[in-house]
Write a protein that holds these residues in place. Structure first.
Motif, PDB file in Angstrom:
ATOM      1  N   VAL A 215       0.843  -1.203   0.000  1.00  0.00           N
ATOM      2  CA  VAL A 215       0.000   0.000   0.000  1.00  0.00           C
ATOM      3  C   VAL A 215       0.876   1.251   0.000  1.00  0.00           C
ATOM      4  O   VAL A 215       0.612   2.214  -0.731  1.00  0.00           O
ATOM      5  CB  VAL A 215      -0.961  -0.026   1.211  1.00  0.00           C
ATOM      6  CG1 VAL A 215      -1.633   1.322   1.411  1.00  0.00           C
ATOM      7  CG2 VAL A 215      -2.009  -1.116   1.015  1.00  0.00           C
ATOM      8  N   GLU A 216       1.959   1.226   0.775  1.00  0.00           N
ATOM      9  CA  GLU A 216       2.892   2.368   0.780  1.00  0.00           C
ATOM     10  C   GLU A 216       3.492   2.601  -0.600  1.00  0.00           C
ATOM     11  O   GLU A 216       3.608   3.735  -1.061  1.00  0.00           O
ATOM     12  CB  GLU A 216       4.056   2.109   1.754  1.00  0.00           C
ATOM     13  CG  GLU A 216       3.720   2.359   3.201  1.00  0.00           C
ATOM     14  CD  GLU A 216       4.882   1.945   4.112  1.00  0.00           C
ATOM     15  OE1 GLU A 216       6.053   2.087   3.710  1.00  0.00           O
ATOM     16  OE2 GLU A 216       4.597   1.469   5.235  1.00  0.00           O
ATOM     17  N   ARG A 217       3.895   1.522  -1.250  1.00  0.00           N
ATOM     18  CA  ARG A 217       4.530   1.648  -2.571  1.00  0.00           C
ATOM     19  C   ARG A 217       3.513   2.133  -3.609  1.00  0.00           C
ATOM     20  O   ARG A 217       3.842   2.924  -4.478  1.00  0.00           O
ATOM     21  CB  ARG A 217       5.155   0.324  -3.036  1.00  0.00           C
ATOM     22  CG  ARG A 217       6.171  -0.284  -2.098  1.00  0.00           C
ATOM     23  CD  ARG A 217       7.287   0.661  -1.704  1.00  0.00           C
ATOM     24  NE  ARG A 217       8.148   1.009  -2.815  1.00  0.00           N
ATOM     25  CZ  ARG A 217       9.047   2.001  -2.790  1.00  0.00           C
ATOM     26  NH1 ARG A 217       9.181   2.738  -1.703  1.00  0.00           N
ATOM     27  NH2 ARG A 217       9.798   2.239  -3.820  1.00  0.00           N
ATOM     28  N   LEU A 218       2.256   1.643  -3.497  1.00  0.00           N
ATOM     29  CA  LEU A 218       1.220   2.104  -4.433  1.00  0.00           C
ATOM     30  C   LEU A 218       0.987   3.599  -4.240  1.00  0.00           C
ATOM     31  O   LEU A 218       0.872   4.345  -5.212  1.00  0.00           O
ATOM     32  CB  LEU A 218      -0.094   1.359  -4.174  1.00  0.00           C
ATOM     33  CG  LEU A 218      -0.259  -0.027  -4.800  1.00  0.00           C
ATOM     34  CD1 LEU A 218      -1.595  -0.626  -4.361  1.00  0.00           C
ATOM     35  CD2 LEU A 218      -0.164   0.007  -6.315  1.00  0.00           C
ATOM     36  N   ALA A 219       0.937   4.033  -2.983  1.00  0.00           N
ATOM     37  CA  ALA A 219       0.713   5.456  -2.691  1.00  0.00           C
ATOM     38  C   ALA A 219       1.884   6.278  -3.230  1.00  0.00           C
ATOM     39  O   ALA A 219       1.692   7.348  -3.805  1.00  0.00           O
ATOM     40  CB  ALA A 219       0.554   5.666  -1.196  1.00  0.00           C
ATOM     41  N   GLY A 220       3.107   5.740  -3.074  1.00  0.00           N
ATOM     42  CA  GLY A 220       4.289   6.433  -3.576  1.00  0.00           C
ATOM     43  C   GLY A 220       4.247   6.583  -5.077  1.00  0.00           C
ATOM     44  O   GLY A 220       4.505   7.660  -5.619  1.00  0.00           O
TER      45      GLY A 220
END
Ligand code: CTP
Length: 228
Positions: A215-220
Motif C-alpha cells: 500500500v505504501e509503494r502504491l501510494a508512492g
C-alpha cells in the motif's frame, strides 16, 4: 490486519510448487508448502481486494473470498496467470520449477538392464514473474519472492533489478523454523532504495505486513504520477 483498504483492486497471486511430469507416475517437484502464498492471498482479500490465487499442487484450504485456479506445471501456471491479466498487483509467491523434462514419457520409464545411470534432458521454463513485469499491461505493482540459502541480499537485489520488480521478499531457506514447510518465517523486503525486515512471525502476520508495504509503494507511485 491494519485495515488499509485494497478495495477495487484486482490482485493475482501465484503460490505453491509446480510439478513437472517425467512419466505417468513420476515428477520433479520441490518443498514449497504454499502457506506463504495462501497467506498473501488471504491478506489481500481481507483488505477488500478482488483476489485470484493460482495454486500449484498443495493441500491447503482456499482462503475466504479468494477465487482459486489449480494448476500443476510451470507451463500451466504461466498460462493461468497470463489469463488473469490485466491486474493491479501481481505477487509471485510460487516456487516455479526452473527446468522441466523435454519430453513426458507416455508409459512408465523402466529400469534398463545393465545401465546404472539415467539422464533426463531438462529445458528452461518461462520466468512467469519477469514476463509479467515486462508485459504490455504490466500490473502497477509486481512483487517477487526469493528463497536463498546464502548471500540473501545480493541475490534478492539481483532479482529485483533483473526481473524489473517493485518489491522482492527474501528469506533464507535451509534453517530450522523458517522457510518452506514452517508456519513461521522471517522476510526482508527490498525495493530500489530501501529495505524492511519482517518477522520472525507467523506467515499470516508477515503477509499482512507485506501489504502495508504494498500500500505504501502504491501510494508512492500514485504520488509520483501526480507530481512528476
Ligand atoms: N519465478 C517465476 N517463474 C520461474 C522461476 C521463478 O515466476 N520460472 C519467480 C518466483 O515465483 C519468485 C521469483 O521468481 O517470485 C524468484 O524465484 P527463485 O526460484 O528464487 O529465483 P530464480 O529466478 O528461479 O533464480 P535461481 O533459481 O537461480 O535462484
Amino acid at each position: 490486519m491494519s485495515g488499509t483498504s485494497l478495495a477495487g483492486l484486482r490482485v493475482v497471486v501465484s503460490a505453491g510448487p509446480t510439478y513437472e511430469d517425467i512419466d505417468p507416475v513420476r515428477f520433479i517437484g520441490n518443498r514449497s508448502s504454499g502457506k506463504m502464498g495462501f497467506a498473501v492471498a488471504a491478506a489481500a482479500a481481507q483488505r477488500g481486494a478482488q483476489v485470484v490465487l493460482v495454486a500449484g499442487p498443495v493441500s491447503l484450504a482456499t482462503p475466504a473470498g479468494v477465487t482459486r485456479i489449480d494448476v500443476r506445471s510451470a507451463a500451466q501456471m504461466h498460462a493461468a496467470v497470463f489469463a488473469q491479466l490485466p491486474a493491479d498487483i501481481y505477487i509471485g509467491a510460487a516456487a516455479v520449477a526452473d527446468y522441466s523434462p523435454r519430453e513426458v514419457a507416455t508409459g512408465k520409464i523402466k529400469k534398463q538392464a545393465g545401465r546404472d545411470t539415467l539422464t533426463l534432458e531438462l529445458v528452461r521454463t518461462p520466468d512467469i514473474l519477469a514476463e509479467v513485469a515486462a508485459h504490455a499491461s504490466r500490473p502497477r505493482l509486481v512483487v517477487g519472492f526469493a528463497a536463498e540459502t546464502d548471500n540473501v541480499e545480493g541475490y534478492a537485489r539481483g532479482k529485483l533489478a533483473n526481473k524489473r520488480l517493485d518489491l522482492i521478499a527474501a528469506n533464507r531457506v535451509g534453517i530450522a523454523g523458517s522457510g518452506f514447510e514452517s508456519d513461521d518465517n522471517a522476510l526482508t523486503v527490498y525495493w530500489s532504495d530501501g529495505a524492511r525486515a519482517l518477522g520472525p512471525a507467523p506467515k499470516t502476520q508477515l503477509a499482512d505486513e507485506l501489504f502495508d508495504l504494498v500500500v505504501e509503494r502504491l501510494a508512492g507511485a500514485a504520488g509520483k504520477e501526480r507530481h512528476p
